[in-house]
Scaffold this active site. Structure first.
Site, mmCIF file in Angstrom:
data_model
loop_
_atom_site.group_PDB
_atom_site.id
_atom_site.type_symbol
_atom_site.label_atom_id
_atom_site.label_comp_id
_atom_site.label_asym_id
_atom_site.label_seq_id
_atom_site.Cartn_x
_atom_site.Cartn_y
_atom_site.Cartn_z
ATOM 1 N N HIS A 1 57.500 92.106 51.282
ATOM 2 C CA HIS A 1 57.450 93.477 50.750
ATOM 3 C C HIS A 1 58.840 94.100 50.650
ATOM 4 O O HIS A 1 58.998 95.135 50.014
ATOM 5 C CB HIS A 1 56.484 94.360 51.528
ATOM 6 C CG HIS A 1 56.904 94.673 52.929
ATOM 7 N ND1 HIS A 1 56.020 95.106 53.861
ATOM 8 C CD2 HIS A 1 58.093 94.604 53.567
ATOM 9 C CE1 HIS A 1 56.644 95.319 55.001
ATOM 10 N NE2 HIS A 1 57.900 95.016 54.841
ATOM 11 N N ASP B 1 71.453 84.691 55.577
ATOM 12 C CA ASP B 1 70.616 85.509 54.694
ATOM 13 C C ASP B 1 69.561 84.680 53.952
ATOM 14 O O ASP B 1 68.815 85.217 53.159
ATOM 15 C CB ASP B 1 71.470 86.299 53.707
ATOM 16 C CG ASP B 1 72.150 85.435 52.664
ATOM 17 O OD1 ASP B 1 71.978 84.204 52.678
ATOM 18 O OD2 ASP B 1 72.848 86.007 51.827
ATOM 19 N N PHE B 2 69.474 83.390 54.231
ATOM 20 C CA PHE B 2 68.476 82.472 53.680
ATOM 21 C C PHE B 2 68.315 82.595 52.175
ATOM 22 O O PHE B 2 67.284 82.281 51.608
ATOM 23 C CB PHE B 2 67.119 82.593 54.385
ATOM 24 C CG PHE B 2 66.560 83.994 54.482
ATOM 25 C CD1 PHE B 2 65.857 84.551 53.444
ATOM 26 C CD2 PHE B 2 66.753 84.735 55.627
ATOM 27 C CE1 PHE B 2 65.357 85.838 53.530
ATOM 28 C CE2 PHE B 2 66.249 86.019 55.724
ATOM 29 C CZ PHE B 2 65.545 86.565 54.670
ATOM 30 N N ASP C 1 67.950 85.345 60.183
ATOM 31 C CA ASP C 1 68.035 86.666 59.562
ATOM 32 C C ASP C 1 69.497 87.029 59.406
ATOM 33 O O ASP C 1 70.354 86.493 60.099
ATOM 34 C CB ASP C 1 67.301 87.721 60.376
ATOM 35 C CG ASP C 1 66.702 88.812 59.495
ATOM 36 O OD1 ASP C 1 67.339 89.185 58.487
ATOM 37 O OD2 ASP C 1 65.600 89.293 59.811
#
Length: 179
Positions: free
Chosen positions: A104, A85-86, A59
């Site tokens: 979401h 932050d992938f 993350d």
């Protein structure tokens, strides 16, 4: 940091206690928790699996993985926290990929991009576990949550059908949805 931790604690309280995985024998013994926040899903799963399983919590925020630091020493040593932050890469070689309450937060193009990166990282024995609330656009409380996701993150809640369409567009053909 205070708001971030308050948000995390809210997410942990509503986490699923029924999270159960039945790993395949040929599955790599690695969990990649993408957008894993405090690390609660990784902790929950590792506590059910044999000691040869490890996890990576990825993350972007500064205090990511804070719950991992409170886990038992046996679990802590099996979990790595990456401050990433992938957005451009995905951990490769995991048996289980988790997207827990992350889609979401994203608009459709970003959600589709993340799902496509996951699809590329998965092999035939890998599984993708998506954890999202069921959304009913006719429910006023659900509609306000959709507005929250849009205002806070630029994302949106999705119906089962919309999520299935995203998965299909990302190249997933064998998906199942459970309550």
């Amino acid at each position: 940091p205070i708001l971030s931790q308050a948000f995390d604690e809210h997410m942990i309280r509503r986490r699923t206690k029924e999270l159960a995985i039945y790993p395949k024998s040929n599955m790599a013994r690695l969990i990649a928790d993408i957008g894993g926040g405090p690390g609660h899903y990784a902790i929950d799963l590792l506590s059910q699996l044999s000691a040869d399983w490890r996890a990576v919590v990825s993350d972007c925020y500064e205090d990511a993985g804070w719950l991992v630091r409170t886990a038992t020493p046996e679990l802590r040593e099996r979990i790595d926290v990456l401050h990433d932050d992938f957005s451009d890469r995905m951990p490769m070689g995991a048996g289980i990929y988790i997207l827990g309450s992350i889609l979401h937060n994203l608009d459709d193009p970003d959600a589709l991009g993340l799902l496509r990166r996951c699809r590329k990282a998965l092999n035939n024995a890998s599984e993708l576990l998506i954890i999202e609330r069921r959304w009913n656009p006719r429910d006023l409380a659900d509609s306000s949550r959709d507005l929250d996701m849009h205002i806070l993150f630029g994302g949106r809640e999705r119906t089962d059908r919309e999520l299935a369409e995203l998965l299909n567009d990302a190249g997933f053909i064998h998906s199942t949805m459970t309550a």
